[in-house]
Write an enzyme that holds these catalytic residues in place. Structure first.
Site, PDB file in Angstrom:
ATOM      1  N   HIS A   1      14.830  -3.164   4.972  1.00 56.11           N
ATOM      2  CA  HIS A   1      13.367  -3.176   5.123  1.00 56.11           C
ATOM      3  C   HIS A   1      12.670  -2.361   4.042  1.00 56.11           C
ATOM      4  O   HIS A   1      11.458  -2.416   3.919  1.00 56.11           O
ATOM      5  CB  HIS A   1      12.998  -2.642   6.508  1.00 56.11           C
ATOM      6  CG  HIS A   1      13.393  -3.581   7.612  1.00 56.11           C
ATOM      7  ND1 HIS A   1      12.496  -4.355   8.285  1.00 56.11           N
ATOM      8  CD2 HIS A   1      14.612  -3.900   8.119  1.00 56.11           C
ATOM      9  CE1 HIS A   1      13.123  -5.091   9.181  1.00 56.11           C
ATOM     10  NE2 HIS A   1      14.417  -4.834   9.105  1.00 56.11           N
TER      11      HIS A   1
ATOM     12  N   ASP B   1       7.037   0.891  -1.533  1.00 54.99           N
ATOM     13  CA  ASP B   1       7.040   0.469  -0.132  1.00 54.99           C
ATOM     14  C   ASP B   1       7.754  -0.870  -0.021  1.00 54.99           C
ATOM     15  O   ASP B   1       7.453  -1.787  -0.792  1.00 54.99           O
ATOM     16  CB  ASP B   1       5.576   0.314   0.329  1.00 54.99           C
ATOM     17  CG  ASP B   1       5.382   0.637   1.799  1.00 54.99           C
ATOM     18  OD1 ASP B   1       6.357   0.544   2.547  1.00 54.99           O
ATOM     19  OD2 ASP B   1       4.253   0.973   2.177  1.00 54.99           O
TER      20      ASP B   1
HETATM   21  O1  F6P Z   1      10.614   1.077   6.825  1.00 56.01           O
HETATM   22  C1  F6P Z   1      11.696   1.666   7.385  1.00 56.01           C
HETATM   23  C2  F6P Z   1      11.464   2.213   8.744  1.00 56.01           C
HETATM   24  O2  F6P Z   1      12.681   2.220   9.422  1.00 56.01           O
HETATM   25  C3  F6P Z   1      10.424   1.392   9.518  1.00 56.01           C
HETATM   26  O3  F6P Z   1      10.983   0.635  10.436  1.00 56.01           O
HETATM   27  C4  F6P Z   1       9.561   2.368  10.230  1.00 56.01           C
HETATM   28  O4  F6P Z   1       8.235   2.157   9.973  1.00 56.01           O
HETATM   29  C5  F6P Z   1       9.976   3.696   9.744  1.00 56.01           C
HETATM   30  O5  F6P Z   1      10.959   3.517   8.752  1.00 56.01           O
HETATM   31  C6  F6P Z   1      10.415   4.508  10.918  1.00 56.01           C
HETATM   32  O6  F6P Z   1      11.046   5.642  10.541  1.00 56.01           O
HETATM   33  P1  F6P Z   1      11.821   6.524  11.588  1.00 56.01           P
HETATM   34  O7  F6P Z   1      12.669   5.620  12.396  1.00 56.01           O
HETATM   35  O8  F6P Z   1      12.609   7.474  10.751  1.00 56.01           O
HETATM   36  O9  F6P Z   1      10.778   7.194  12.428  1.00 56.01           O
END
Ligand code: F6P
Length: 490
Positions: free
Chosen positions: A157, A364
């Site tokens: 992602h 991003d």
């Molecule tokens: O973009 C990667 C990601 O895993 C997204 O799914 C999410 O917005 C973010 O990072 C969440 O981060 P974390 O799980 O570390 O809170």
């Protein structure tokens, strides 16, 4: 009957406040809600020791949730450590923030193994396994070591790091080797696909057998891009169901105040300071807009157990206070910040009411805020999207005001343009962007990836000899649409 099994670090458990759903978790929920399946991952909790760790199973609305807690050590070393203090900065071009600790890497591998083992325990031979994101680069390797033959796909992602970075990172080569144990690697953008192909072929000396297929020791891996979409219809429907007052701009005392919304996790990749600095310069040079515009920042403090993020949060609050202190007058503050995590529908209402959405990421993967903001607009009076050229979404949303967030003059120019954009231009840009969003939504993203994964299953196992038998090998009711797409394609 074959099933879809998804593994992601975050799982959006029904009615749970404990595990904050990020962009990925929302997307997975949307992707699974139609076809159903099994969703495996972390339940957001920590326990003292491995003996206390067990998987809980919950079934709701076609989805079986299979989640477990992490031990305190796993949380520190795997999640805070290797995933977010090594891989995350590496993937976001922040070499200066990359820290490497061999112990953390060992725990990362151990957690990858733990989830691989769980999947191996219950997966049937014709289940499709779809692993998500940088937390699980090595899961396929363990599944293979445990004898699993299923097709396993992986979707990243976030952006893909450069060859130089993988070369420098201890264990970089080993991780790329693990990554090539998947059958299909999905990236967000054409650029990420290109980088991933280059890294895998150069680092492992894998042979390119087609434009997007590499062969490594008899194993074939496909590397493609699938820009993640959103549930456009769902967003439009949920806003249409609401009362008109709920989604119309507030026509009270602040009738002429224009709002600029920003929705970000507090992360150094989001360009928050670049945006605040541009806003401060804009306010300084344009006193006539004071009390006429307000930046509404919805900010979720994130990863606060990682020191870099703690420092960033403090700097963020300090910077915002400085700007507010410098410019505020009467009842007006240029920036209002909201730290509460909002239910999805609430967020859509905020988007609908905002005149501008300002995205300033320095790097991003996609940025789903950009897409959701557009989808939530009123077609008769849409707002304007200012979008960083470094967000994956800029590959599709070319009718946004696309800017380089490090170029302060360009940022201010875009802000002025957005504030003064005539209705006809706003409508035209909105319509163009909506076409993009509708042409490839969250269902297309899921179906396209899974069809390709099922196709590689066919191509690799049956070597294109018998199309019909290959298709009927995959007899899922849940995937009838994929089945049909496969038949059309082959
Ligand atoms: O973009 C990667 C990601 O895993 C997204 O799914 C999410 O917005 C973010 O990072 C969440 O981060 P974390 O799980 O570390 O809170």
């Amino acid at each position: 009957m074959s099933r879809l099994i998804i593994l992601s670090n975050r799982v959006s458990l029904p009615q749970s406040q404990k595990c904050v759903a990020g962009g990925l978790a929302v997307a997975m929920q949307d992707a699974l809600s139609q076809v159903g399946g099994v969703w495996v991952g972390w339940n957001g909790e920590q326990v003292k020791q491995e003996a206390d760790q067990h998987f809980d199973i919950l079934y709701k609305s076609k989805i079986t949730y299979m989640t477990c807690s992490l031990t305190e050590k796993q949380y520190q070393d795997y999640y805070c450590g290797f995933a977010n203090n090594t891989l995350w900065p590496a993937m976001h071009d922040r070499v200066d923030l990359v820290e490497y600790d061999a112990d953390e890497y060992t725990t990362y591998q151990q957690v990858n193994r733990l989830f691989a083992q769980k999947i191996c325990e219950f997966a049937q031979p014709d289940d499709l396994i779809w692993v998500q994101d940088y937390h699980f680069l090595s899961v396929a390797r363990y599944c293979r070591e445990m004898g699993m033959q299923n097709k396993i796909g992986f979707f990243l992602h976030i952006p893909f790091a450069s060859l130089e970075l993988w070369q420098k990172m201890p264990s970089g080569k080993s991780l790329i080797h693990d990554l090539c144990q998947y059958d299909l690697l999905g990236l967000q953008t054409t650029q990420d696909q290109k980088t991933c192909l280059q890294v895998c072929s150069k680092l492992l000396k894998a042979q390119k057998i087609q434009r997007d297929l590499l062969s490594l020791n008899q194993k074939v891996v496909a590397i493609r891009h699938y820009p993640i979409g959103i549930d456009v219809t769902g967003i439009q429907q949920s806003l249409a169901d609401l009362n008109h007052q709920d989604v119309s701009p507030d026509v009270g005392a602040q009738a002429r105040m224009k709002t600029i919304i920003g929705v970000d996790r507090i992360d150094y990749s989001k360009g928050l300071f670049e945006r605040f600095n541009a806003l401060a310069d804009f306010l300084e040079k344009n006193p006539e807009v004071h009390e006429q515009v307000q930046h509404v920042q919805i900010a979720s403090p994130s990863r606060l157990d990682v020191a870099t993020y703690q420092r960033l949060f403090e700097r963020f609050k300090f910077k915002m206070d400085l700007i507010n202190h410098e410019f505020q007058r009467n009842e007006w503050s240029p920036i209002v910040c909201n730290y509460d995590s909002k239910p999805h529908l609430e967020l859509m209402k905020f988007y609908r009411q905002a005149d501008i959405c300002w995205i300033s990421s320095l790097k991003d993967g996609m940025n789903l805020v950009a897409k959701e903001y557009v989808a939530a607009q009123d077609a008769e009076n849409p707002g304007v999207l200012i979008l960083s050229k470094f967000a994956g979404a800029a590959e599709q949303l070319t009718d946004a005001l696309v800017v380089d967030p490090t170029d302060r003059i360009a940022m201010i120019k875009a802000l002025k343009q957005a504030l003064n954009m005539p209705l006809a231009e706003r409508k035209y840009r909105y319509q163009q962007m909506m076409k993009q969003l509708q042409a490839y939504d969250i269902n297309d993203w899921r179906d396209h990836f899974l069809t390709d994964l099922a196709c590689t299953q066919y191509v690799h196992r049956f070597e294109c000899e018998n199309t019909k038998s290959a298709v009927s090998f995959y007899p899922s009711h849940a995937f009838q649409h994929i089945h049909m797409q496969l038949e059309n394609r082959l």
